[in-house]
Design an enzyme around this catalytic site. Structure first.
Site: not given
Length: 510
Positions: A296, A431-432
């Site tokens: 992450d 982004g996702m």
């Protein structure tokens, strides 16, 4: 003097009032016109205090302008002396009283003869210093006053405590997470076997200031307030002080090692080694070190950020982002212009550029030019980020009520490293995540178009251009909009159509 609708650091009298209202049983008298007494409401609201703020405004009105202020100021001081029975009454001048060129020291001398409380005039130049500088100077002045008073009365406590002890200097009202930081510092010091002698000014008593020399050394968590007091105590009683802010894994370790060095210098009969404590805390209490190695956090590597705030928090945050999380700091800045040299020295090699200013428009323009992935700053940068569609994590004063959480949210110590790691990760737009929100619907409303930062010209978007813009995924839409508007301004275009959008895209080489 200047007229501004936003100031990073307020006028000097606010700093003085913050220090005075942090002490127990201290009452402040502010000689100012009606309207300058907003401090009382601000403190009661933000700190959620149950008691009234101990500040009285001696109003400068037309009668004062005609007859002078002496009788009114003296009357207010003596009245509060009888009503509140404080240990200290602090009279703070303002720009208005300075303009009137009144002899406030003479007022204090007169009132002192009729009052049982100590009466003191805050010795700050309201034209040359800001809120933080005045707070630092006021705290040192009050400490010096009571140390000198104890010397004259022959009851100054200079005998050191049997076990290691420390004074924490500079924790005060309206500070950024100060109460949580103070609690975390106490926990950390207790685990190291060090007791806390005094915490000033927050919750401290001026009557106990004579006990400050009993501590083995002093800690100044934030260099904005408390440093002058630490220097005075070092000069007067040879008390060492530590001004390293234990914020982040590396800085907290450095802080603890400095504590061990000071203890070993003072106590020759024992050897203090906190290596095992540091290892255990880093491995099991702080999750930040583990998080920095996780996938992450690695997704944030080389993402671009901007940091701006007071000198202490901006420096600490810059170092955390770069060396603990691998994030690129495109610009680090502070509004503490009086501490510019120290700031530049500390962030050297950690950022691409440095900005020292108290002009929020310069900060906003810098952010718009750099277009970072995230901002870490004050509430002002948070507003800038909203307008530019850039997420922002607040890491420094000036603050809003949301920066006084009811839950436990320290920024210092090992628990503070967890809070900071969460703040950093949650401040970046993933982004996702935004792409999925775009597909399935969510908080991102297609009708809302972020306004440009500049307000000197208005750009109109045609319905077709707006529709085309809304087809772009949310995580890049803000950047496309800014680039298009930048192109339009450079070419003196007032209405943005689809053709202008494509022209802007070609100009950017996209």
């Amino acid at each position: 003097m200047k007229l501004a609708y936003w100031m990073y650091a307020g006028p000097a009298h606010i700093g003085t009032l913050r220090v005075a209202s942090s002490f127990k049983n201290v009452h402040a008298i502010m000689h100012a016109p009606l309207g300058d007494d907003y401090f009382n409401v601000m403190r009661s609201m933000l700190e959620r205090e149950r008691d009234f703020t101990p500040v009285t405004t001696s109003i400068v009105d037309r009668h004062v302008l005609a007859r002078g202020s002496q009788e009114k100021v003296v009357e207010n001081i003596t009245r509060k002396d009888k009503e509140e029975v404080p240990d200290l009454i602090l009279l703070t001048p303002t720009c208005t009283s300075s303009i009137l060129q009144e002899d406030l020291q003479n007022f204090v001398n007169r009132a002192a003869m009729e009052s049982k409380s100590d009466v003191l005039l805050a010795d700050v130049n309201h034209y040359r210093v800001n809120e933080l500088q005045a707070a630092d100077r006021t705290l040192e002045q009050i400490v010096r006053f009571y140390i000198e008073k104890a010397k004259k009365q022959n009851n100054l406590s200079v005998t050191k405590t049997v076990k290691p002890s420390v004074n924490i200097l500079g924790m005060f009202t309206l500070g950024f997470h100060n109460q949580h930081d103070c609690r975390e510092l106490k926990v950390l010091l207790n685990q190291l076997g060090i007791s806390v002698n005094e915490v000033i000014p927050e919750g401290g008593s001026v009557l106990n200031l004579k006990n400050l020399p009993q501590a083995w050394f002093n800690i100044v968590p934030y260099r904005e307030v408390g440093l002058m007091t630490a220097v005075y105590l070092e000069k007067e009683f040879q008390m060492p002080y530590i001004d390293t802010t234990p914020m982040g894994i590396v800085q907290t370790e450095t802080f603890i090692r400095k504590v061990a060095d000071v203890l070993n210098q003072i106590d020759k009969n024992n050897f203090y080694d906190f290596d095992q404590y540091i290892d255990e805390q880093t491995a099991y209490v702080s999750q930040a070190a583990w998080f920095a190695r996780s996938i992450d956090c690695q997704n944030l590597t080389n993402k671009k950020a901007v940091v701006f705030g007071d000198a202490t928090h901006a420096v600490a945050m810059t170092k955390i982002l770069v060396r603990e999380m691998g994030i690129r700091v495109a610009c680090a800045g502070t509004y503490c212009q009086h501490d510019a040299d120290w700031f530049r020295e500390q962030v050297w090699g950690f950022c691409d550029e440095v900005l020292i200013t108290d002009d929020h428009t310069q900060v906003g323009d810098m952010i718009a030019r750099i277009e970072p992935s995230a901002i870490f700053g004050t509430q002002m940068e948070r507003h800038v980020g909203k307008r530019l569609d850039i997420p922002c994590g607040v890491i420094s004063a000036p603050v809003h009520i949301q920066n006084f959480p009811l839950g436990y949210r320290p920024f210092l110590g090992y628990e503070g490293t967890n809070q900071i790691a969460d703040l950093v990760y949650n401040s970046f737009t993933l982004g996702m995540e935004d792409h999925l929100l775009e597909i399935f619907g969510g908080h991102d409303s297609k009708e809302v178009i972020t306004k440009a930062l500049s307000t000197d010209s208005e750009l109109n978007w045609t319905v077709e251009a707006t529709s085309e813009l809304n087809k772009i995924p949310g995580f890049v839409r803000g950047k496309v909009k800014r680039n298009t508007e930048k192109f339009a301004r450079q070419n003196n275009i007032n209405t943005i159509s689809i053709d202008v959008m494509y022209a802007a895209k070609e100009s950017a080489g996209a």
